[in-house]
Enzyme design. Structure first.
Site, mmCIF file in Angstrom:
data_model
loop_
_atom_site.group_PDB
_atom_site.id
_atom_site.type_symbol
_atom_site.label_atom_id
_atom_site.label_comp_id
_atom_site.label_asym_id
_atom_site.label_seq_id
_atom_site.Cartn_x
_atom_site.Cartn_y
_atom_site.Cartn_z
ATOM 1 N N ARG A 253 38.437 -44.575 -23.677
ATOM 2 C CA ARG A 253 37.316 -44.881 -22.774
ATOM 3 C C ARG A 253 36.805 -46.288 -23.008
ATOM 4 O O ARG A 253 36.605 -46.704 -24.138
ATOM 5 C CB ARG A 253 36.158 -43.946 -23.096
ATOM 6 C CG ARG A 253 36.078 -42.745 -22.250
ATOM 7 C CD ARG A 253 34.847 -41.970 -22.640
ATOM 8 N NE ARG A 253 33.657 -42.657 -22.178
ATOM 9 C CZ ARG A 253 32.427 -42.264 -22.449
ATOM 10 N NH1 ARG A 253 32.228 -41.215 -23.207
ATOM 11 N NH2 ARG A 253 31.399 -42.915 -21.982
ATOM 12 N N ALA A 255 33.881 -47.457 -22.692
ATOM 13 C CA ALA A 255 32.612 -47.496 -23.406
ATOM 14 C C ALA A 255 32.827 -47.401 -24.912
ATOM 15 O O ALA A 255 32.028 -47.886 -25.696
ATOM 16 C CB ALA A 255 31.715 -46.360 -22.931
ATOM 17 N N LYS A 256 33.907 -46.736 -25.310
ATOM 18 C CA LYS A 256 34.143 -46.505 -26.738
ATOM 19 C C LYS A 256 35.199 -47.454 -27.285
ATOM 20 O O LYS A 256 35.607 -47.343 -28.431
ATOM 21 C CB LYS A 256 34.654 -45.058 -26.938
ATOM 22 C CG LYS A 256 33.722 -44.001 -26.420
ATOM 23 C CD LYS A 256 33.033 -43.296 -27.556
ATOM 24 C CE LYS A 256 31.719 -42.687 -27.130
ATOM 25 N NZ LYS A 256 31.684 -41.322 -26.936
ATOM 26 N N ARG A 257 35.698 -48.344 -26.447
ATOM 27 C CA ARG A 257 36.863 -49.115 -26.808
ATOM 28 C C ARG A 257 36.416 -50.417 -27.429
ATOM 29 O O ARG A 257 35.653 -51.176 -26.830
ATOM 30 C CB ARG A 257 37.646 -49.388 -25.526
ATOM 31 C CG ARG A 257 39.067 -49.723 -25.735
ATOM 32 C CD ARG A 257 39.784 -49.478 -24.424
ATOM 33 N NE ARG A 257 41.073 -50.135 -24.518
ATOM 34 C CZ ARG A 257 41.297 -51.314 -23.986
ATOM 35 N NH1 ARG A 257 40.364 -51.944 -23.326
ATOM 36 N NH2 ARG A 257 42.484 -51.854 -24.131
#
Ligand code: GLU
Length: 295
Positions: A253, A255-257
């Protein structure tokens, strides 16, 4: 407008469309935010409705004015205009506190003194990777010293029983039966803020007359909690549009990358914002991004 299935407490389906983008200014926006903002914006524009911008800055320790400035600049760069003034949750804390008082008076919330470490230790059996639900340690306290740091949690079993069976409508999934019990006793007011995301978002969507909530599929189950709060507080229920999340070429994702490019970086690199917005509209994928279907 097409006919909608009747949902108990559903906002007036004939009302003009009001959508919103509600970022938390705890970091810079990335392409996933852009895709979500564009969906919300276009939904309102195509319906001749209104698109609102709400800054969700209740987290006073992580929210930063420079992130707010970047968010506004990013949206302008993408060619997205919002209607009316930008609203800030930090200016509306008294509303959240008033709603919390109502729930306190009905015995539906309780103070919780647990630390993160205590909750983690008591939740060792939570499935791997799942956010553990609160084990209920403080629910049974008979006396509470409110001079100690505490948050306020919803007594979910009691609240769900009081509200009875609830459902809501998602544009892709259709009618969804709410299962708020799965979320456990969620926090409604934090140790350092008189509201949590769940309480503030529910109150503000109603206060601003939002008819259509557009957000990522990662928040699909959070809507069960919001539907319950709407029932408890006598608020209308918007339609929901939970969309797939963007992931990078590695499937992680955005957002989490780590190191996924921010809109600000692309803007400052001279990329064409409206062209980027159009490629996201067309389903992209710019930069080899693909949608991830996850709930
Ligand atoms: N502030 C929340 C976020 O950025 C908003 C989510 C929502 O649209 O309800 O994730």
């Amino acid at each position: 407008m097409t006919a909608r299935p009747a949902i108990q407490g559903q906002a007036d389906v004939a009302a003009p469309v009001v959508s919103r983008f509600a970022p938390s200014p705890t970091g810079r926006l990335h392409l996933g935010h852009a895709a979500s903002a564009i969906r919300a914006h276009d939904l309102a524009r195509l319906a001749g409705g209104q698109f609102l911008l709400r800054i969700e800055d209740i987290d006073g320790t992580r929210s930063r004015p420079e992130h707010v400035e970047a968010i506004l600049a990013d949206l302008h760069w993408l060619g997205l205009e919002w209607d009316g003034p930008v609203t800030f949750q930090s200016a509306r804390l008294d509303r959240y506190a008033a709603a919390l008082e109502k729930l306190k008076a009905r015995g539906l919330v309780y103070p919780c003194f647990c630390t993160r470490a205590e909750i983690a230790a008591a939740s060792l059996h939570a499935p791997h990777g799942a956010e553990p639900t609160y084990p209920g340690t403080c629910r049974a306290l008979t006396t509470s010293d409110l001079s100690r740091p505490h948050c306020w949690r919803l007594d979910m079993a009691r609240a769900a029983e009081e509200a009875g069976p609830l459902d809501w409508h998602d544009e892709a999934a259709g009618r969804v039966e709410a299962d708020p019990l799965a979320a456990g006793d969620v926090i409604l007011a934090r140790k350092d803020a008189p509201a949590s995301y769940h309480l503030a978002v529910t109150i503000d969507d109603a206060a601003q007359g939002v008819t259509d909530v557009v957000r990522g599929l990662d928040l699909f189950r959070a809507t069960d909690v919001h539907r319950l709060l709407q029932a408890l507080l006598g608020l209308p229920t918007p339609r929901y549009h939970h969309h797939p999340l963007l992931v990078g070429p590695d499937g992680v994702r955005l957002a989490k990358r780590h190191g996924s490019p921010t809109l600000e970086a692309m803007r400052q690199a001279g990329r064409d914002g409206p062209a980027l917005a159009n490629s996201l509209r067309a389903g992209g994928p710019p930069l080899e991004l693909t949608p991830l279907n996850t709930r």
